[in-house]
Design a protein around this motif. Structure first.
Motif, PDB file in Angstrom:
ATOM      1  N   LEU A   1       0.828  -1.193   0.000  1.00 14.11           N
ATOM      2  CA  LEU A   1       0.000   0.000   0.000  1.00 14.11           C
ATOM      3  C   LEU A   1       0.868   1.250   0.000  1.00 14.11           C
ATOM      4  CD1 LEU A   1      -2.548  -1.155   2.742  1.00 14.11           C
ATOM      5  CD2 LEU A   1      -2.921  -1.174   0.270  1.00 14.11           C
ATOM      6  N   ASN A   2       0.209   2.414   0.007  1.00  9.22           N
ATOM      7  CA  ASN A   2       0.926   3.669   0.195  1.00  9.22           C
ATOM      8  C   ASN A   2       0.218   4.485   1.264  1.00  9.22           C
ATOM      9  OD1 ASN A   2      -1.250   5.106  -1.126  1.00  9.22           O
ATOM     10  ND2 ASN A   2      -0.374   4.408  -3.078  1.00  9.22           N
ATOM     11  N   SER A   3       0.759   5.640   1.576  1.00  9.96           N
ATOM     12  CA  SER A   3       0.247   6.428   2.694  1.00  9.96           C
ATOM     13  C   SER A   3      -1.165   6.960   2.465  1.00  9.96           C
ATOM     14  CB  SER A   3       1.192   7.605   2.984  1.00  9.96           C
ATOM     15  OG  SER A   3       1.326   8.420   1.833  1.00  9.96           O
ATOM     16  N   SER A   4      -1.653   6.907   1.238  1.00 12.37           N
ATOM     17  CA  SER A   4      -2.999   7.397   0.951  1.00 12.37           C
ATOM     18  C   SER A   4      -4.077   6.355   1.257  1.00 12.37           C
ATOM     19  CB  SER A   4      -3.107   7.816  -0.516  1.00 12.37           C
ATOM     20  OG  SER A   4      -2.912   6.698  -1.379  1.00 12.37           O
ATOM     21  N   ALA A   5      -3.682   5.149   1.617  1.00 13.23           N
ATOM     22  CA  ALA A   5      -4.642   4.082   1.916  1.00 13.23           C
ATOM     23  C   ALA A   5      -5.448   4.434   3.162  1.00 13.23           C
ATOM     24  CB  ALA A   5      -3.914   2.756   2.110  1.00 13.23           C
ATOM     25  N   SER A   6      -6.720   4.080   3.156  1.00 12.04           N
ATOM     26  CA  SER A   6      -7.582   4.335   4.307  1.00 12.04           C
ATOM     27  C   SER A   6      -7.327   3.293   5.395  1.00 12.04           C
ATOM     28  CB  SER A   6      -9.054   4.287   3.884  1.00 12.04           C
ATOM     29  OG  SER A   6      -9.393   2.969   3.477  1.00 12.04           O
ATOM     30  N   ASN A   7      -7.812   3.601   6.608  1.00  8.61           N
ATOM     31  CA  ASN A   7      -7.656   2.649   7.709  1.00  8.61           C
ATOM     32  C   ASN A   7      -8.362   1.329   7.395  1.00  8.61           C
ATOM     33  OD1 ASN A   7      -6.236   4.605   9.036  1.00  8.61           O
ATOM     34  ND2 ASN A   7      -7.834   5.093  10.533  1.00  8.61           N
ATOM     35  N   GLN A   8      -9.532   1.423   6.793  1.00  8.47           N
ATOM     36  CA  GLN A   8     -10.282   0.219   6.448  1.00  8.47           C
ATOM     37  C   GLN A   8      -9.535  -0.614   5.410  1.00  8.47           C
ATOM     38  OE1 GLN A   8     -12.800  -0.903   7.953  1.00  8.47           O
ATOM     39  NE2 GLN A   8     -13.415  -2.605   6.631  1.00  8.47           N
ATOM     40  N   GLU A   9      -8.932   0.049   4.446  1.00 10.47           N
ATOM     41  CA  GLU A   9      -8.159  -0.656   3.415  1.00 10.47           C
ATOM     42  C   GLU A   9      -6.952  -1.361   4.029  1.00 10.47           C
ATOM     43  OE1 GLU A   9      -6.158   0.274  -0.984  1.00 10.47           O
ATOM     44  OE2 GLU A   9      -6.948   1.906   0.262  1.00 10.47           O
ATOM     45  N   ILE A  10      -6.330  -0.708   4.993  1.00  7.80           N
ATOM     46  CA  ILE A  10      -5.176  -1.321   5.677  1.00  7.80           C
ATOM     47  C   ILE A  10      -5.623  -2.577   6.424  1.00  7.80           C
ATOM     48  CG2 ILE A  10      -3.500  -0.995   7.530  1.00  7.80           C
ATOM     49  CD1 ILE A  10      -3.304   1.934   6.690  1.00  7.80           C
ATOM     50  N   LYS A  11      -6.761  -2.489   7.118  1.00  5.53           N
ATOM     51  CA  LYS A  11      -7.271  -3.646   7.865  1.00  5.53           C
ATOM     52  C   LYS A  11      -7.565  -4.813   6.938  1.00  5.53           C
ATOM     53  CE  LYS A  11      -9.578  -1.249  11.697  1.00  5.53           C
ATOM     54  NZ  LYS A  11     -10.896  -0.987  12.337  1.00  5.53           N
ATOM     55  N   LEU A  12      -8.285  -4.541   5.854  1.00  7.30           N
ATOM     56  CA  LEU A  12      -8.672  -5.608   4.925  1.00  7.30           C
ATOM     57  C   LEU A  12      -7.452  -6.235   4.268  1.00  7.30           C
ATOM     58  CD1 LEU A  12     -11.801  -3.973   3.231  1.00  7.30           C
ATOM     59  CD2 LEU A  12     -11.752  -5.799   4.948  1.00  7.30           C
ATOM     60  N   THR A  13      -6.476  -5.392   3.893  1.00  8.34           N
ATOM     61  CA  THR A  13      -5.253  -5.911   3.266  1.00  8.34           C
ATOM     62  C   THR A  13      -4.483  -6.786   4.248  1.00  8.34           C
ATOM     63  OG1 THR A  13      -5.086  -3.949   1.870  1.00  8.34           O
ATOM     64  CG2 THR A  13      -3.100  -5.274   2.144  1.00  8.34           C
ATOM     65  N   TYR A  14      -4.400  -6.359   5.487  1.00  6.97           N
ATOM     66  CA  TYR A  14      -3.710  -7.148   6.514  1.00  6.97           C
ATOM     67  C   TYR A  14      -4.366  -8.517   6.677  1.00  6.97           C
ATOM     68  CZ  TYR A  14      -2.632  -8.801  11.223  1.00  6.97           C
ATOM     69  OH  TYR A  14      -2.276  -9.588  12.299  1.00  6.97           O
ATOM     70  N   ARG A  15      -5.684  -8.553   6.790  1.00  8.36           N
ATOM     71  CA  ARG A  15      -6.388  -9.830   6.973  1.00  8.36           C
ATOM     72  C   ARG A  15      -6.202 -10.745   5.764  1.00  8.36           C
ATOM     73  NH1 ARG A  15     -11.886  -6.878   9.182  1.00  8.36           N
ATOM     74  NH2 ARG A  15     -11.076  -6.308  11.259  1.00  8.36           N
ATOM     75  N   ARG A  16      -6.260 -10.145   4.573  1.00 10.22           N
ATOM     76  CA  ARG A  16      -6.096 -10.949   3.353  1.00 10.22           C
ATOM     77  C   ARG A  16      -4.691 -11.555   3.278  1.00 10.22           C
ATOM     78  NH1 ARG A  16      -3.858  -9.411  -1.237  1.00 10.22           N
ATOM     79  NH2 ARG A  16      -4.061  -7.188  -0.748  1.00 10.22           N
ATOM     80  N   LEU A  17      -3.665 -10.757   3.559  1.00 10.46           N
ATOM     81  CA  LEU A  17      -2.286 -11.249   3.486  1.00 10.46           C
ATOM     82  C   LEU A  17      -2.011 -12.298   4.556  1.00 10.46           C
ATOM     83  CD1 LEU A  17      -0.350  -7.912   2.799  1.00 10.46           C
ATOM     84  CD2 LEU A  17      -0.848  -9.754   1.184  1.00 10.46           C
ATOM     85  N   MET A  18      -2.558 -12.098   5.752  1.00 12.79           N
ATOM     86  CA  MET A  18      -2.356 -13.077   6.812  1.00 12.79           C
ATOM     87  C   MET A  18      -3.056 -14.394   6.478  1.00 12.79           C
ATOM     88  SD  MET A  18      -0.253 -12.025   9.018  1.00 12.79           S
ATOM     89  CE  MET A  18      -0.522 -13.382  10.147  1.00 12.79           C
ATOM     90  N   SER A  19      -4.220 -14.288   5.819  1.00 10.25           N
ATOM     91  CA  SER A  19      -4.920 -15.507   5.405  1.00 10.25           C
ATOM     92  C   SER A  19      -4.113 -16.267   4.360  1.00 10.25           C
ATOM     93  CB  SER A  19      -6.293 -15.137   4.840  1.00 10.25           C
ATOM     94  OG  SER A  19      -6.939 -16.291   4.329  1.00 10.25           O
TER      95      SER A  19
END
Length: 278
Positions: A220-238
């Motif tokens: 991601l980059n610094s323009s990503a929203s908090n929700q986008e960060i959460k979803l990306t984290y869960r997807r990558l961990m899965s």
């Protein structure tokens, strides 16, 4: 001084021993056996003479050296070019390590490999961490050598510090330990005389570099929203969950790499979570 054994020593000894034990018949048999001994002895000495001379480094030391030389070249090239000062720093290190001519040639070749974008760095660092899993001092020494290269040309570039930050989880070195090494080197280079404002700027820059690395880890980059960060984290961990990787029938090395990838993702998310109050 090297003691030279006559080429006919086996036949002479065999003839003497054979005559004492069996008379003339024994003498004949002794010459035959002695000749066979002389022949095989010459073959053995010829083979040994072709073997490399000198003591070879232990496997652990070989892994350390190869990873170090590649990473030095990789770090020196981060700003797009390798300066004469950085080359001189590498040469000085080779001299301190007392490398023989062949070892020095190999070191230069590995250094040049590190400058290539296609060179695989992460695998070498993981191998180093495994080999020195119980010797953190050795891993810290490795990182210290890289820091010295970053300061070879008047001070580290942002791109170099970013790469060093990315190396920390691969070497299992905490941020606090890296900061301690960095601060000690800065002081030894005379940077401690700068104003408090400059020191504050340095600390701020280091924090910003950590955040840049965290965003990059999540893709991601610094323009990503908090929700986008959460979803990306869960997807990558899965995707990198150990049970899912095992089910895919991956090799042990691939599983280990997936484990470290998961750790990187967790560390990056924890950093962003704290910085953005997610």
């Amino acid at each position: 001084m090297t003691l030279k054994i006559p080429t006919f020593a086996g036949k002479a000894f065999g003839a003497l021993l054979g005559f004492v034990l069996g008379g003339w018949v024994g003498l004949t048999l002794g010459i035959i056996l002695g000749h066979s001994f002389d022949y095989h002895r010459r073959s053995l000495f010829t083979l040994l003479s072709k073997l490399p001379q000198g003591r070879l480094p232990k496997p652990s030391e070989r892994i350390y050296r190869e990873a170090l030389f590649v990473c030095l070249g990789h770090l020196a090239k981060q700003d797009g070019r390798v300066s004469p000062q950085e080359i001189a720093a590498a040469e000085a290190l080779f001299k301190r390590m007392k490398l023989k001519q062949k070892e020095r040639q190999d070191a230069i070749e590995l250094f040049n490999q590190g400058k290539l974008e296609a060179t695989e760095i992460e695998g070498r660092l993981e191998q180093l961490r495994k080999r020195y899993a119980t010797r953190k001092a050795r891993r810290l020494d490795f990182l210290d050598q890289l820091l010295h290269m970053a300061y070879a040309d008047g001070g580290p570039r942002d791109s170099q510090l970013q790469r060093l930050q990315a190396f920390l989880p691969l070497l299992d070195i905490k941020q606090l330990e890296f900061d301690r090494l960095h601060r000690r080197l800065r002081e030894s280079k005379g940077f401690s005389s700068q104003s408090e404002r400059q020191e504050g700027y340095t600390r701020k820059s280091a924090q910003e570099l950590n955040l840049v690395s965290a965003y990059r880890t999540l893709g991601l980059n610094s323009s990503a929203s908090n929700q986008e960060i959460k979803l990306t984290y869960r997807r990558l961990m899965s995707q990198n969950h150990p049970d899912k990787l095992v089910a895919q029938g991956l090799t042990e090395r691939a599983l280990e790499k997936g484990k470290f990838r998961a750790q990187e993702i967790q560390q990056a998310y924890a950093l962003l979570k704290k910085a953005r109050n997610i």
